[in-house]
Design an enzyme around this catalytic site. Sequence first.
Site, PDB file in Angstrom:
ATOM      1  N   GLN A  52     -13.502  -7.538   5.108  1.00 40.79           N
ATOM      2  CA  GLN A  52     -15.064  -7.061   5.516  1.00 40.79           C
ATOM      3  C   GLN A  52     -15.998  -7.655   6.184  1.00 40.79           C
ATOM      4  O   GLN A  52     -16.477  -7.128   6.749  1.00 40.79           O
ATOM      5  CB  GLN A  52     -15.287  -7.677   3.784  1.00 40.79           C
ATOM      6  CG  GLN A  52     -15.938  -7.697   3.559  1.00 40.79           C
ATOM      7  CD  GLN A  52     -15.919  -6.068   3.039  1.00 40.79           C
ATOM      8  OE1 GLN A  52     -15.467  -5.851   1.952  1.00 40.79           O
ATOM      9  NE2 GLN A  52     -17.788  -5.576   2.285  1.00 40.79           N
TER      10      GLN A  52
ATOM     11  N   SER B 289      10.676 -10.012 -12.932  1.00 36.35           N
ATOM     12  CA  SER B 289      10.133 -11.298 -12.894  1.00 36.35           C
ATOM     13  C   SER B 289      11.198 -11.431 -14.238  1.00 36.35           C
ATOM     14  O   SER B 289      11.562 -12.903 -13.768  1.00 36.35           O
ATOM     15  CB  SER B 289       9.039 -11.077 -13.816  1.00 36.35           C
ATOM     16  OG  SER B 289       8.247 -10.647 -12.900  1.00 36.35           O
TER      17      SER B 289
ATOM     18  N   ARG C 109     -19.567 -11.456  16.599  1.00 34.17           N
ATOM     19  CA  ARG C 109     -20.108  -9.959  15.791  1.00 34.17           C
ATOM     20  C   ARG C 109     -21.845 -10.189  15.683  1.00 34.17           C
ATOM     21  O   ARG C 109     -21.839 -10.706  14.867  1.00 34.17           O
ATOM     22  CB  ARG C 109     -19.760  -8.821  15.065  1.00 34.17           C
ATOM     23  CG  ARG C 109     -20.096  -8.122  14.721  1.00 34.17           C
ATOM     24  CD  ARG C 109     -19.478  -6.805  15.389  1.00 34.17           C
ATOM     25  NE  ARG C 109     -19.947  -5.260  15.076  1.00 34.17           N
ATOM     26  CZ  ARG C 109     -19.468  -4.796  15.595  1.00 34.17           C
ATOM     27  NH1 ARG C 109     -19.398  -4.310  16.730  1.00 34.17           N
ATOM     28  NH2 ARG C 109     -19.567  -3.256  14.370  1.00 34.17           N
TER      29      ARG C 109
ATOM     30  N   GLN D  11     -26.578 -14.694   5.187  1.00 33.25           N
ATOM     31  CA  GLN D  11     -26.249 -15.624   4.321  1.00 33.25           C
ATOM     32  C   GLN D  11     -25.129 -14.897   3.472  1.00 33.25           C
ATOM     33  O   GLN D  11     -24.304 -15.558   3.284  1.00 33.25           O
ATOM     34  CB  GLN D  11     -27.555 -15.797   3.022  1.00 33.25           C
ATOM     35  CG  GLN D  11     -28.295 -17.075   3.889  1.00 33.25           C
ATOM     36  CD  GLN D  11     -29.540 -17.217   3.007  1.00 33.25           C
ATOM     37  OE1 GLN D  11     -29.683 -16.456   1.647  1.00 33.25           O
ATOM     38  NE2 GLN D  11     -30.036 -18.007   2.604  1.00 33.25           N
TER      39      GLN D  11
ATOM     40  N   GLU E 191       8.194 -14.883  -5.628  1.00 38.38           N
ATOM     41  CA  GLU E 191       8.451 -16.468  -6.770  1.00 38.38           C
ATOM     42  C   GLU E 191       7.821 -16.899  -7.339  1.00 38.38           C
ATOM     43  O   GLU E 191       6.889 -17.800  -7.475  1.00 38.38           O
ATOM     44  CB  GLU E 191       8.140 -17.793  -5.317  1.00 38.38           C
ATOM     45  CG  GLU E 191       9.415 -17.183  -3.792  1.00 38.38           C
ATOM     46  CD  GLU E 191      10.518 -17.535  -3.658  1.00 38.38           C
ATOM     47  OE1 GLU E 191      11.427 -17.904  -4.621  1.00 38.38           O
ATOM     48  OE2 GLU E 191      10.673 -16.424  -3.260  1.00 38.38           O
ATOM     49  N   GLY E 192       7.577 -15.164  -8.503  1.00 40.80           N
ATOM     50  CA  GLY E 192       6.696 -15.940  -9.601  1.00 40.80           C
ATOM     51  C   GLY E 192       5.238 -15.301  -9.455  1.00 40.80           C
ATOM     52  O   GLY E 192       4.623 -15.692  -8.371  1.00 40.80           O
TER      53      GLY E 192
ATOM     54  N   ALA F  47      19.889 -13.451  -2.962  1.00 43.63           N
ATOM     55  CA  ALA F  47      19.940 -11.801  -3.319  1.00 43.63           C
ATOM     56  C   ALA F  47      20.385 -12.034  -5.182  1.00 43.63           C
ATOM     57  O   ALA F  47      20.964 -12.005  -5.534  1.00 43.63           O
ATOM     58  CB  ALA F  47      21.744 -11.066  -3.053  1.00 43.63           C
TER      59      ALA F  47
ATOM     60  N   ALA G  58      15.799  -6.022 -12.691  1.00 43.14           N
ATOM     61  CA  ALA G  58      15.520  -7.112 -12.919  1.00 43.14           C
ATOM     62  C   ALA G  58      14.812  -7.499 -11.727  1.00 43.14           C
ATOM     63  O   ALA G  58      15.179  -8.292 -10.871  1.00 43.14           O
ATOM     64  CB  ALA G  58      16.359  -7.797 -13.051  1.00 43.14           C
TER      65      ALA G  58
HETATM   66  C1  LIG Z   1       7.917  -8.676   0.235  1.00 39.00           C
HETATM   67  C2  LIG Z   1       9.750  -8.394  -0.845  1.00 39.00           C
HETATM   68  C3  LIG Z   1      10.144  -9.637  -0.803  1.00 39.00           C
HETATM   69  C4  LIG Z   1      11.238  -9.298  -1.119  1.00 39.00           C
HETATM   70  N1  LIG Z   1      11.819 -10.384  -1.008  1.00 39.00           N
HETATM   71  C5  LIG Z   1      13.272 -10.956  -2.237  1.00 39.00           C
HETATM   72  C6  LIG Z   1      14.627 -11.668  -1.676  1.00 39.00           C
HETATM   73  O1  LIG Z   1      14.584 -11.686  -1.142  1.00 39.00           O
HETATM   74  N2  LIG Z   1      15.419 -11.808  -2.799  1.00 39.00           N
HETATM   75  C7  LIG Z   1      15.045 -11.614  -4.225  1.00 39.00           C
HETATM   76  O2  LIG Z   1      15.899 -11.755  -5.024  1.00 39.00           O
HETATM   77  N3  LIG Z   1      14.203 -10.741  -4.728  1.00 39.00           N
HETATM   78  C8  LIG Z   1      12.385 -10.446  -3.812  1.00 39.00           C
HETATM   79  N4  LIG Z   1      11.848 -10.115  -4.048  1.00 39.00           N
HETATM   80  C9  LIG Z   1      11.382  -9.073  -5.826  1.00 39.00           C
HETATM   81  C10 LIG Z   1      10.361 -10.429  -6.185  1.00 39.00           C
HETATM   82  O3  LIG Z   1      11.272 -11.110  -6.556  1.00 39.00           O
HETATM   83  C11 LIG Z   1       9.949  -9.545  -7.086  1.00 39.00           C
HETATM   84  O4  LIG Z   1       9.643  -8.709  -6.603  1.00 39.00           O
HETATM   85  C12 LIG Z   1       9.332 -10.503  -8.541  1.00 39.00           C
HETATM   86  O5  LIG Z   1      10.361 -11.450  -8.972  1.00 39.00           O
HETATM   87  C13 LIG Z   1       8.747  -9.194  -8.892  1.00 39.00           C
HETATM   88  O6  LIG Z   1       9.814  -8.621 -10.005  1.00 39.00           O
HETATM   89  P1  LIG Z   1       8.994  -6.657  -9.835  1.00 39.00           P
HETATM   90  O7  LIG Z   1       8.868  -6.802  -8.733  1.00 39.00           O
HETATM   91  O8  LIG Z   1      10.450  -6.401 -10.558  1.00 39.00           O
HETATM   92  O9  LIG Z   1       8.455  -6.878 -10.903  1.00 39.00           O
HETATM   93  P2  LIG Z   1       8.416  -7.069 -12.412  1.00 39.00           P
HETATM   94  O10 LIG Z   1       8.735  -8.154 -13.308  1.00 39.00           O
HETATM   95  O11 LIG Z   1       7.931  -5.898 -12.803  1.00 39.00           O
HETATM   96  O12 LIG Z   1       6.791  -6.965 -12.810  1.00 39.00           O
HETATM   97  C14 LIG Z   1       5.338  -6.201 -12.761  1.00 39.00           C
HETATM   98  C15 LIG Z   1       3.733  -6.406 -13.191  1.00 39.00           C
HETATM   99  O13 LIG Z   1       4.150  -7.099 -14.378  1.00 39.00           O
HETATM  100  C16 LIG Z   1       3.724  -7.894 -14.561  1.00 39.00           C
HETATM  101  N5  LIG Z   1       4.572  -8.776 -15.514  1.00 39.00           N
HETATM  102  C17 LIG Z   1       5.535  -8.848 -15.498  1.00 39.00           C
HETATM  103  N6  LIG Z   1       6.575 -10.155 -17.173  1.00 39.00           N
HETATM  104  C18 LIG Z   1       4.671 -10.571 -17.586  1.00 39.00           C
HETATM  105  C19 LIG Z   1       4.918 -11.522 -18.437  1.00 39.00           C
HETATM  106  N7  LIG Z   1       5.803 -12.168 -18.812  1.00 39.00           N
HETATM  107  N8  LIG Z   1       3.637 -11.681 -18.401  1.00 39.00           N
HETATM  108  C20 LIG Z   1       2.429 -11.161 -17.988  1.00 39.00           C
HETATM  109  N9  LIG Z   1       2.768 -10.106 -16.697  1.00 39.00           N
HETATM  110  C21 LIG Z   1       3.837  -9.863 -16.254  1.00 39.00           C
HETATM  111  C22 LIG Z   1       4.180  -9.280 -12.957  1.00 39.00           C
HETATM  112  O14 LIG Z   1       3.247 -10.185 -12.802  1.00 39.00           O
HETATM  113  C23 LIG Z   1       3.539  -7.431 -12.017  1.00 39.00           C
HETATM  114  O15 LIG Z   1       2.466  -8.197 -11.837  1.00 39.00           O
HETATM  115  C24 LIG Z   1      11.320  -9.213  -2.823  1.00 39.00           C
HETATM  116  C25 LIG Z   1      10.006  -8.532  -3.422  1.00 39.00           C
HETATM  117  C26 LIG Z   1       9.034  -8.540  -2.864  1.00 39.00           C
HETATM  118  C27 LIG Z   1       7.764  -7.300  -2.819  1.00 39.00           C
END
Ligand SMILES: Cc1cc2nc3c(=O)[nH]c(=O)nc-3n(C[C@H](O)[C@H](O)[C@H](O)COP(=O)(O)OP(=O)(O)OC[C@H]3O[C@@H](n4cnc5c(N)ncnc54)[C@H](O)[C@@H]3O)c2cc1C
Length: 377
Positions: A331, A130, A262, A273, A358-359, A122, A128
């Site tokens: 597709q 990325s 198919r 191709q 995970e990034g 969590a 919060a």
């Molecule tokens: C199905 C699912 C399961 C999850 N499970 C967990 C969990 O178990 N525990 C947990 O803690 N979290 C969990 N998460 C959350 C996940 O870790 C976050 O979604 C992830 O870290 C991205 O953060 P955000 O969604 O807030 O996107 P943001 O950080 O808001 O990013 C939004 C967009 O901006 C881009 N961006 C952000 N910063 C930059 C940068 N510096 N340069 C370029 N582009 C950038 C990103 O690539 C993305 O396209 C889960 C998410 C999903 C969808």
Amino acid sequence: MHSLTDVQDKLLREYRRFVQSEIEPHVNVWDQEGRVPREVITSMADQGFMGALIPAEYGGSKLNMIEFGLLNEAIGYGCSSIRSVLTVHSMVSQAVTRWGTQEQRAAWLPRLARGEWIGAFALSEAGAGSDVAQIGTVATADGDDYVLDGVKRWITYGQGADVFLVFARSKGRYSAFVVERDTPGLTVSPIDGMLGTRASMIAELRFENCRVPRSALLGRAGFGLAPVASAALDIGRYSVGWGSIGLAQSCLELSLGHARERRAFGVPILDHQLVQRLVTDMATGVSAARLLGLQAGELVQAGDSKAVAAVWMAKYFASTTAMRSASDTVQIFGAHGCDPAGSPQRLFRDAKVMEIIEGSTQIQQTMIARLIPSGES
Ligand SMILES: Cc1cc2nc3c(=O)[nH]c(=O)nc-3n(C[C@H](O)[C@H](O)[C@H](O)COP(=O)(O)OP(=O)(O)OC[C@H]3O[C@@H](n4cnc5c(N)ncnc54)[C@H](O)[C@@H]3O)c2cc1C
């Protein structure tokens, strides 16, 4: 390391047999229902899968990193939702193994290894993702306790987990806490209908005056993000990378099977191709992703300083390969690929998640350049 050894290949087949009997027949129903039965996770624990990263002295099966990768490939081949549960549980297990005190390890690891406790991770919040330093959940020291306040979102298996590894801000620094599900002040609310990994039982966790003892603190106070969360995320990234290889492999097998069967314009569509090109790119992508996974596994296992960059590369390549492969699978299947009861559309939705967790792809595209050790190109 260029391909699987005979022993590794045998192990992958063994894992695949479990997946074929316990997971594959049900995966689309679980996806539609938005949940996986606890019994399947219990069977995984019985096989030693939930204790994959836990030392034998605590009841774990302590796989080496390549074996752990192959396990994630096999489970990811069958169901990305269950692979996600394995990922977060392994992240929690690894964090306790690495940062727990003797007492904490003895108290928690055997339960995690047996699957009596399933762990969830969590960290993320609405504000919060990325940028994890923006977390707003607060831990206030109060006598012998800490009091947690805040809201965690998108927590994989939050609906079913028994214990949560929670990250909170304390006096401007970050700390990690192991919080049991039934702790007063913690409310778990389901988040249903996610785009992908729909059966991974995602939840929101609300902490309101949630009091935990000091013994719930994992690692030293103030060391929550680095090193505890970052080391767990390295494992998560590795697991998701290998899970993405499994997802792409599943796409490849489905696509080949369909393209051979198919017929259009008098021939199997595989004779066209442009369809061959889609399958060729998929097969090449899967092979390359597996090689990067093996390279990363060897480096992590050896404790090599190049391991961190190798894991990022492996996950980046595998997740983008999975997304492209899943899109091409839809597709190749045409309208059948859009059928709500079929696998292609599920794989397509699941693959998108691999590019976010995970990034995200963009974070990887910027991080890898910075992680390459000097003197390497
Ligand atoms: C199905 C699912 C399961 C999850 N499970 C967990 C969990 O178990 N525990 C947990 O803690 N979290 C969990 N998460 C959350 C996940 O870790 C976050 O979604 C992830 O870290 C991205 O953060 P955000 O969604 O807030 O996107 P943001 O950080 O808001 O990013 C939004 C967009 O901006 C881009 N961006 C952000 N910063 C930059 C940068 N510096 N340069 C370029 N582009 C950038 C990103 O690539 C993305 O396209 C889960 C998410 C999903 C969808």
